[in-house]
Design a protein around this motif. Sequence first.
Motif, PDB file in Angstrom:
ATOM      1  N   UNK A 223      23.060  28.718  42.454  1.00  0.00           N
ATOM      2  CA  UNK A 223      24.174  27.994  43.077  1.00  0.00           C
ATOM      3  C   UNK A 223      24.262  26.569  42.550  1.00  0.00           C
ATOM      4  N   UNK A 224      23.113  25.976  42.258  1.00  0.00           N
ATOM      5  CA  UNK A 224      23.111  24.614  41.725  1.00  0.00           C
ATOM      6  C   UNK A 224      23.656  24.584  40.308  1.00  0.00           C
ATOM      7  N   UNK A 225      23.298  25.604  39.535  1.00  0.00           N
ATOM      8  CA  UNK A 225      23.745  25.645  38.143  1.00  0.00           C
ATOM      9  C   UNK A 225      25.220  25.978  38.037  1.00  0.00           C
ATOM     10  N   UNK A 226      25.690  26.806  38.980  1.00  0.00           N
ATOM     11  CA  UNK A 226      27.077  27.248  38.915  1.00  0.00           C
ATOM     12  C   UNK A 226      27.906  26.704  40.072  1.00  0.00           C
ATOM     13  N   UNK A 227      27.514  25.532  40.564  1.00  0.00           N
ATOM     14  CA  UNK A 227      28.239  24.971  41.695  1.00  0.00           C
ATOM     15  C   UNK A 227      29.629  24.469  41.276  1.00  0.00           C
ATOM     16  N   UNK A 228      29.816  24.318  39.963  1.00  0.00           N
ATOM     17  CA  UNK A 228      31.135  23.903  39.486  1.00  0.00           C
ATOM     18  C   UNK A 228      32.173  24.979  39.772  1.00  0.00           C
ATOM     19  N   UNK A 229      33.310  24.561  40.257  1.00  0.00           N
ATOM     20  CA  UNK A 229      34.440  25.471  40.435  1.00  0.00           C
ATOM     21  C   UNK A 229      35.543  25.016  39.490  1.00  0.00           C
ATOM     22  N   UNK A 230      35.939  25.894  38.621  1.00  0.00           N
ATOM     23  CA  UNK A 230      36.923  25.526  37.610  1.00  0.00           C
ATOM     24  C   UNK A 230      38.287  25.349  38.265  1.00  0.00           C
ATOM     25  N   UNK A 231      38.825  24.152  38.162  1.00  0.00           N
ATOM     26  CA  UNK A 231      40.139  23.867  38.746  1.00  0.00           C
ATOM     27  C   UNK A 231      41.239  24.199  37.743  1.00  0.00           C
ATOM     28  N   UNK A 232      41.427  25.482  37.532  1.00  0.00           N
ATOM     29  CA  UNK A 232      42.495  25.929  36.647  1.00  0.00           C
ATOM     30  C   UNK A 232      43.806  25.989  37.426  1.00  0.00           C
ATOM     31  N   UNK A 233      44.915  25.770  36.753  1.00  0.00           N
ATOM     32  CA  UNK A 233      46.215  25.868  37.440  1.00  0.00           C
ATOM     33  C   UNK A 233      46.390  27.239  38.083  1.00  0.00           C
ATOM     34  N   UNK A 234      46.945  27.243  39.277  1.00  0.00           N
ATOM     35  CA  UNK A 234      47.109  28.484  40.020  1.00  0.00           C
ATOM     36  C   UNK A 234      47.961  29.489  39.250  1.00  0.00           C
ATOM     37  N   UNK A 235      49.006  28.985  38.583  1.00  0.00           N
ATOM     38  CA  UNK A 235      49.877  29.875  37.815  1.00  0.00           C
ATOM     39  C   UNK A 235      49.110  30.533  36.671  1.00  0.00           C
ATOM     40  N   UNK A 236      48.229  29.756  36.047  1.00  0.00           N
ATOM     41  CA  UNK A 236      47.434  30.286  34.935  1.00  0.00           C
ATOM     42  C   UNK A 236      46.485  31.379  35.424  1.00  0.00           C
ATOM     43  N   UNK A 237      45.829  31.124  36.551  1.00  0.00           N
ATOM     44  CA  UNK A 237      44.891  32.103  37.104  1.00  0.00           C
ATOM     45  C   UNK A 237      45.617  33.382  37.511  1.00  0.00           C
ATOM     46  N   UNK A 238      46.795  33.230  38.117  1.00  0.00           N
ATOM     47  CA  UNK A 238      47.567  34.408  38.519  1.00  0.00           C
ATOM     48  C   UNK A 238      47.992  35.219  37.303  1.00  0.00           C
ATOM     49  N   UNK A 239      48.370  34.522  36.233  1.00  0.00           N
ATOM     50  CA  UNK A 239      48.753  35.205  34.996  1.00  0.00           C
ATOM     51  C   UNK A 239      47.562  35.981  34.426  1.00  0.00           C
ATOM     52  N   UNK A 240      46.412  35.328  34.395  1.00  0.00           N
ATOM     53  CA  UNK A 240      45.195  35.977  33.892  1.00  0.00           C
ATOM     54  C   UNK A 240      44.833  37.184  34.757  1.00  0.00           C
ATOM     55  N   UNK A 241      44.974  37.023  36.062  1.00  0.00           N
ATOM     56  CA  UNK A 241      44.639  38.111  36.977  1.00  0.00           C
ATOM     57  C   UNK A 241      45.523  39.327  36.731  1.00  0.00           C
ATOM     58  N   UNK A 242      46.820  39.082  36.529  1.00  0.00           N
ATOM     59  CA  UNK A 242      47.733  40.203  36.250  1.00  0.00           C
ATOM     60  C   UNK A 242      47.357  40.887  34.940  1.00  0.00           C
ATOM     61  N   UNK A 243      47.004  40.091  33.951  1.00  0.00           N
ATOM     62  CA  UNK A 243      46.594  40.666  32.667  1.00  0.00           C
ATOM     63  C   UNK A 243      45.324  41.507  32.815  1.00  0.00           C
ATOM     64  N   UNK A 244      44.388  41.002  33.605  1.00  0.00           N
ATOM     65  CA  UNK A 244      43.130  41.722  33.794  1.00  0.00           C
ATOM     66  C   UNK A 244      43.335  43.019  34.573  1.00  0.00           C
ATOM     67  N   UNK A 245      44.171  42.965  35.600  1.00  0.00           N
ATOM     68  CA  UNK A 245      44.459  44.177  36.377  1.00  0.00           C
ATOM     69  C   UNK A 245      45.128  45.227  35.489  1.00  0.00           C
ATOM     70  N   UNK A 246      46.061  44.775  34.662  1.00  0.00           N
ATOM     71  CA  UNK A 246      46.724  45.693  33.735  1.00  0.00           C
ATOM     72  C   UNK A 246      45.725  46.264  32.737  1.00  0.00           C
ATOM     73  N   UNK A 247      44.854  45.387  32.232  1.00  0.00           N
ATOM     74  CA  UNK A 247      43.835  45.827  31.277  1.00  0.00           C
ATOM     75  C   UNK A 247      42.877  46.822  31.922  1.00  0.00           C
ATOM     76  N   UNK A 248      42.532  46.574  33.180  1.00  0.00           N
ATOM     77  CA  UNK A 248      41.623  47.472  33.894  1.00  0.00           C
ATOM     78  C   UNK A 248      42.221  48.873  34.010  1.00  0.00           C
ATOM     79  N   UNK A 249      43.501  48.955  34.358  1.00  0.00           N
ATOM     80  CA  UNK A 249      44.162  50.258  34.477  1.00  0.00           C
ATOM     81  C   UNK A 249      44.224  50.961  33.126  1.00  0.00           C
TER      82      UNK A 249
END
Length: 347
Positions: A223-249
């Motif tokens: 938790x100490x090593x990975x306590x950083x939370x990447x503050x990526x733009x919400x739109x970017x994360x949502x786009x990546x998530x859609x791509x990953x879900x599509x890739x998973x299928x």
Amino acid sequence: MIHVPENIFLKPNMLLSENINFGLVRFPTMYLVLAMGFVFWVFVMWYEARKDGFDDERFLDLVVVSTVVAVLFYYLFGRLYTYVSLYRPNNPLLSVNYEVTVSFVTLLGAFLPPFYFSGKRRWSLFRVFDIYSLAFGFFLVFISLGRYLITNSSNHLWVTVLTLAFYLGVLRFRGYRFVSGLIFSLFAFYLGIIVLVFFKSPGYLLFSGALFIIGLSNLYYRSKKYMNTRNLPKEFVELIKRQLVKKEKELQKEQANLIKEDPYLEKGRTDSNSEYMDEAILEDTRKSVTDAQLSIVQTALIEVKRALAAIKIGKYGICEVCGEPIDKARLKAYPQATTCLEHADGE
């Protein structure tokens, strides 16, 4: 008068004899159990490492070194225990059971080489420890089952059943619901609880406490090593998530198609290959190609699920090895990336 060895017959409370006789050679049954457990331990390590995207040949090098170190620790502790029992009969070391003590020391020795290999080969130490924990969990099933068959002890039977349930449960969610490092801590906690419940001698409190400390230390360090939370733009994360879900299928569909293409699973197939050599060679070649493609697809599917899990817990875009942010350009080009470019060899 014919001399009959005392261990040739089973004792009333034993399901297996303590020793196995091969002609004039006799050796403990547990040696055979340990040998079988070791074979499966190596297989689980190799299989899980390969499934997790590690170089299986390099990982087998680590397995060999860990085995040598574990055997060395086992031997040295055995010599120490013998010396203490002969010359220091009142030493506190003798107040705990030898089997549990030597198992703990051997396990500790096996977990030391990953520190060196992970640093040298830029692997995620937490992911390596997770694989080790799964393999040792399966190994523990063999040990406890062997002890049950020899001693007919209900404690060992319970340990066998619970460990198998623990192994199957963790295996069910590994890779995409458990963050890396969590399985190792769960394994340490589980062993600590097993020692407390089934081995109630005060001397065992030391080992149980050590296991809990190791598990908690691992969680704290992670938790100490990975306590950083990447503050990526919400739109970017949502786009990546859609791509990953599509890739998973897509990968799941491709996986199903490859399984259907397996020539050994075709309907109407007999147990043997074709009686014509050319057809048999072609069939074996198709099988090899299909297996190779299936392995690649399964590894990619695990990477996608791991990335989706990282998004869910807010850790997407953080390298699993060094804890530093992953370059945004890399995430765009390779959305399932869980390591930075510098540590990409560990994927």
